[in-house]
Design a protein around this motif. Structure first.
Motif, PDB file in Angstrom:
ATOM      1  N   ALA A  96      38.982  55.090  43.812  1.00  0.00           N
ATOM      2  CA  ALA A  96      38.783  56.534  43.759  1.00  0.00           C
ATOM      3  C   ALA A  96      38.874  57.033  42.315  1.00  0.00           C
ATOM      4  O   ALA A  96      38.095  57.904  41.892  1.00  0.00           O
ATOM      5  CB  ALA A  96      39.816  57.238  44.631  1.00  0.00           C
ATOM      6  N   PHE A  97      39.812  56.469  41.550  1.00  0.00           N
ATOM      7  CA  PHE A  97      39.970  56.827  40.143  1.00  0.00           C
ATOM      8  C   PHE A  97      38.724  56.462  39.341  1.00  0.00           C
ATOM      9  O   PHE A  97      38.227  57.249  38.523  1.00  0.00           O
ATOM     10  CB  PHE A  97      41.203  56.124  39.588  1.00  0.00           C
ATOM     11  CG  PHE A  97      41.371  56.239  38.104  1.00  0.00           C
ATOM     12  CD1 PHE A  97      41.613  57.470  37.493  1.00  0.00           C
ATOM     13  CD2 PHE A  97      41.300  55.107  37.300  1.00  0.00           C
ATOM     14  CE1 PHE A  97      41.772  57.569  36.137  1.00  0.00           C
ATOM     15  CE2 PHE A  97      41.464  55.201  35.926  1.00  0.00           C
ATOM     16  CZ  PHE A  97      41.697  56.436  35.342  1.00  0.00           C
ATOM     17  N   VAL A  98      38.183  55.272  39.597  1.00  0.00           N
ATOM     18  CA  VAL A  98      36.968  54.847  38.892  1.00  0.00           C
ATOM     19  C   VAL A  98      35.800  55.765  39.249  1.00  0.00           C
ATOM     20  O   VAL A  98      34.986  56.119  38.391  1.00  0.00           O
ATOM     21  CB  VAL A  98      36.625  53.379  39.211  1.00  0.00           C
ATOM     22  CG1 VAL A  98      35.292  52.980  38.575  1.00  0.00           C
ATOM     23  CG2 VAL A  98      37.726  52.443  38.714  1.00  0.00           C
ATOM     24  N   CYS A  99      35.719  56.163  40.508  1.00  0.00           N
ATOM     25  CA  CYS A  99      34.668  57.097  40.920  1.00  0.00           C
ATOM     26  C   CYS A  99      34.767  58.417  40.162  1.00  0.00           C
ATOM     27  O   CYS A  99      33.750  59.007  39.768  1.00  0.00           O
ATOM     28  CB  CYS A  99      34.734  57.356  42.424  1.00  0.00           C
ATOM     29  SG  CYS A  99      34.136  55.986  43.444  1.00  0.00           S
ATOM     30  N   GLU A 100      35.988  58.892  39.945  1.00  0.00           N
ATOM     31  CA  GLU A 100      36.172  60.118  39.169  1.00  0.00           C
ATOM     32  C   GLU A 100      35.676  59.924  37.738  1.00  0.00           C
ATOM     33  O   GLU A 100      35.007  60.796  37.176  1.00  0.00           O
ATOM     34  CB  GLU A 100      37.645  60.522  39.160  1.00  0.00           C
ATOM     35  CG  GLU A 100      38.174  60.994  40.507  1.00  0.00           C
ATOM     36  CD  GLU A 100      39.658  61.320  40.445  1.00  0.00           C
ATOM     37  OE1 GLU A 100      40.169  61.508  39.315  1.00  0.00           O
ATOM     38  OE2 GLU A 100      40.298  61.388  41.497  1.00  0.00           O
ATOM     39  N   LEU A 101      36.014  58.771  37.149  1.00  0.00           N
ATOM     40  CA  LEU A 101      35.560  58.481  35.782  1.00  0.00           C
ATOM     41  C   LEU A 101      34.043  58.455  35.699  1.00  0.00           C
ATOM     42  O   LEU A 101      33.456  58.861  34.686  1.00  0.00           O
ATOM     43  CB  LEU A 101      36.137  57.150  35.303  1.00  0.00           C
ATOM     44  CG  LEU A 101      37.649  57.053  35.115  1.00  0.00           C
ATOM     45  CD1 LEU A 101      38.029  55.654  34.660  1.00  0.00           C
ATOM     46  CD2 LEU A 101      38.133  58.091  34.107  1.00  0.00           C
ATOM     47  N   LYS A 102      33.415  57.969  36.761  1.00  0.00           N
ATOM     48  CA  LYS A 102      31.952  57.875  36.772  1.00  0.00           C
ATOM     49  C   LYS A 102      31.286  59.134  37.325  1.00  0.00           C
ATOM     50  O   LYS A 102      30.096  59.150  37.606  1.00  0.00           O
ATOM     51  CB  LYS A 102      31.521  56.637  37.566  1.00  0.00           C
ATOM     52  CG  LYS A 102      31.961  55.336  36.893  1.00  0.00           C
ATOM     53  CD  LYS A 102      31.344  54.116  37.546  1.00  0.00           C
ATOM     54  CE  LYS A 102      31.720  52.852  36.796  1.00  0.00           C
ATOM     55  NZ  LYS A 102      31.064  51.654  37.373  1.00  0.00           N
ATOM     56  N   GLU A 103      32.086  60.177  37.469  1.00  0.00           N
ATOM     57  CA  GLU A 103      31.604  61.512  37.820  1.00  0.00           C
ATOM     58  C   GLU A 103      30.894  61.564  39.172  1.00  0.00           C
ATOM     59  O   GLU A 103      29.905  62.285  39.339  1.00  0.00           O
ATOM     60  CB  GLU A 103      30.694  62.054  36.704  1.00  0.00           C
ATOM     61  CG  GLU A 103      31.424  62.172  35.372  1.00  0.00           C
ATOM     62  CD  GLU A 103      30.542  62.688  34.255  1.00  0.00           C
ATOM     63  OE1 GLU A 103      29.297  62.613  34.390  1.00  0.00           O
ATOM     64  OE2 GLU A 103      31.085  63.168  33.247  1.00  0.00           O
ATOM     65  N   VAL A 104      31.405  60.790  40.127  1.00  0.00           N
ATOM     66  CA  VAL A 104      30.954  60.938  41.505  1.00  0.00           C
ATOM     67  C   VAL A 104      31.457  62.290  42.004  1.00  0.00           C
ATOM     68  O   VAL A 104      32.584  62.702  41.704  1.00  0.00           O
ATOM     69  CB  VAL A 104      31.493  59.791  42.386  1.00  0.00           C
ATOM     70  CG1 VAL A 104      31.102  59.991  43.850  1.00  0.00           C
ATOM     71  CG2 VAL A 104      30.988  58.440  41.873  1.00  0.00           C
ATOM     72  N   GLN A 105      30.632  62.993  42.767  1.00  0.00           N
ATOM     73  CA  GLN A 105      31.043  64.288  43.300  1.00  0.00           C
ATOM     74  C   GLN A 105      32.349  64.151  44.085  1.00  0.00           C
ATOM     75  O   GLN A 105      32.481  63.264  44.941  1.00  0.00           O
ATOM     76  CB  GLN A 105      29.956  64.839  44.222  1.00  0.00           C
ATOM     77  CG  GLN A 105      28.689  65.281  43.505  1.00  0.00           C
ATOM     78  CD  GLN A 105      28.944  66.470  42.590  1.00  0.00           C
ATOM     79  OE1 GLN A 105      29.734  67.374  42.901  1.00  0.00           O
ATOM     80  NE2 GLN A 105      28.285  66.460  41.439  1.00  0.00           N
ATOM     81  N   PRO A 106      33.360  65.004  43.811  1.00  0.00           N
ATOM     82  CA  PRO A 106      34.674  64.861  44.454  1.00  0.00           C
ATOM     83  C   PRO A 106      34.612  64.780  45.978  1.00  0.00           C
ATOM     84  O   PRO A 106      35.318  63.968  46.585  1.00  0.00           O
ATOM     85  CB  PRO A 106      35.429  66.112  43.983  1.00  0.00           C
ATOM     86  CG  PRO A 106      34.813  66.436  42.667  1.00  0.00           C
ATOM     87  CD  PRO A 106      33.356  66.090  42.807  1.00  0.00           C
ATOM     88  N   ARG A 107      33.772  65.596  46.598  1.00  0.00           N
ATOM     89  CA  ARG A 107      33.713  65.587  48.061  1.00  0.00           C
ATOM     90  C   ARG A 107      33.080  64.302  48.616  1.00  0.00           C
ATOM     91  O   ARG A 107      33.217  64.011  49.802  1.00  0.00           O
ATOM     92  CB  ARG A 107      32.932  66.802  48.556  1.00  0.00           C
ATOM     93  CG  ARG A 107      31.462  66.815  48.161  1.00  0.00           C
ATOM     94  CD  ARG A 107      30.746  68.044  48.715  1.00  0.00           C
ATOM     95  NE  ARG A 107      29.348  68.092  48.314  1.00  0.00           N
ATOM     96  CZ  ARG A 107      28.900  68.604  47.180  1.00  0.00           C
ATOM     97  NH1 ARG A 107      29.775  69.113  46.316  1.00  0.00           N
ATOM     98  NH2 ARG A 107      27.612  68.615  46.900  1.00  0.00           N
ATOM     99  N   ALA A 108      32.399  63.523  47.740  1.00  0.00           N
ATOM    100  CA  ALA A 108      31.725  62.298  48.192  1.00  0.00           C
ATOM    101  C   ALA A 108      32.548  61.036  47.912  1.00  0.00           C
ATOM    102  O   ALA A 108      32.189  59.958  48.373  1.00  0.00           O
ATOM    103  CB  ALA A 108      30.354  62.174  47.529  1.00  0.00           C
TER     104      ALA A 108
END
Length: 316
Positions: A96-108
């Motif tokens: 989840a942290f890596v997804c945030e770094l890669k700017e995945v939409q928070p709700r996704a």
């Protein structure tokens, strides 16, 4: 999809890679092959924008890595030789942290992480601390972080190094599945691994590209016809006669040759007329030397690689 153009990387007077050009077409698994020190990791670091080349260009979807770094890196997922894992985090929270770094939409993020864990077989360890995982699961987590953000290109540096045979088989199967939806570039010095997984191979030797081709073109190419023969007769009589055949480029004696039996490998021109087999039969009939066995040999990738690097060393 991704291309290197005349890339060179120097450290002082030493060149890690020199004038390197190749491309990875969309939807293929490409193997980057070479001995330790051939320049594989340097090439992948440049390919992913981790380090800049001294000269040359990296293009991702036609965009230059140096001038459009953000857009290019969005399209690439990278597993370095040492996966960038945080040992104190759980698998789920780390992804989840890596997804945030890669700017995945928070709700996704939650659904995206769930899909990645499903692909990589991580559901049963999702709540465990990464530092407590086995080497095989840590490598799966490393591949999973490369998938965050759903990049079309995956770059994997020695993804099976240090794993036991079962773990190696599992990671190879995972790479095979990923290749159905992604362009995958991975480096290895394990030739059977490259041969099992790749449609295309790029061979590096001492920092230079010495061959880029489809896998079938390397092992089944028509550049030469190789015939293995077991012939009744002494080497000193047979070898000069075999070397005199118009179709024969090279004769190599093989282990097992004895006083009255000669084992040879003949490298022949495939388009010779008459055919190499016919020329051989005529010669041996005239010499009254019975042919006990004749078979066509095809290179394994290992044999091709060893011959190619030996020829390259001899040319330097």
């Amino acid at each position: 999809m991704i291309e290197l153009k005349q890339v060179t990387k120097r450290y002082g007077a030493a060149a890690a890679v020199s004038d390197l050009s190749f491309r990875a077409p969309e939807g293929q698994i490409i193997g980057l092959l070479g001995q330790n020190g051939a320049g594989k990791t340097t090439t992948l670091n440049i390919l992913t924008g981790y380090m800049p080349p001294t000269s040359g260009q990296v293009l991702v979807d036609g965009m230059d890595m140096l001038t459009h770094a953000r857009e290019c890196k969005r399209r690439i997922g990278y597993l370095p030789e040492r996966p960038p894992l945080y040992d104190e985090m759980t698998v789920r929270s780390y992804l989840a942290f890596v997804c945030e770094l890669k700017e995945v939409q928070p709700r996704a993020i939650r659904q995206h992480v769930r899909e990645i864990m499903d692909v990589c077989g991580l559901h049963e360890v999702q709540g465990r601390i990464i530092g407590h995982l086995s080497k095989g699961y840590r490598q799966r987590v490393g591949i999973a972080q490369a998938l965050c953000g759903d990049p079309p290109v995956l770059v994997l540096d020695e993804p099976t190094v240090g794993l036991d045979p079962r773990q190696v088989a599992e990671i190879r199967q995972l790479i095979r599945r990923l290749g159905q939806k992604h362009t995958v570039i991975f480096s290895s010095h394990m030739l059977p691994e490259i041969q099992q997984l790749c449609q295309r191979v790029v061979i590096l030797h001492k920092g230079r590209l010495i061959r880029e081709a489809d896998m079938t073109a390397l092992t089944d190419g028509d550049d030469s016809l190789r015939l293995r023969a077991s012939i009744a007769g002494a080497q000193k009589e047979l070898l000069p006669a075999l070397q005199s055949l118009p179709c024969v480029r090279r004769v190599k004696t093989l282990p097992g040759s004895g006083k009255n039996m000669t084992e040879v490998l003949l490298e022949c021109a495939p388009d010779a007329i008459p055919a190499p087999q016919a020329q051989l039969f005529s010669l041996l009939c005239g010499l009254n030397a019975p042919l006990h066995m004749l078979s066509q040999e095809r290179d394994t990738l290992e044999e091709f690689f060893l011959r190619l690097t030996s020829e390259d060393d001899a040319a330097l």
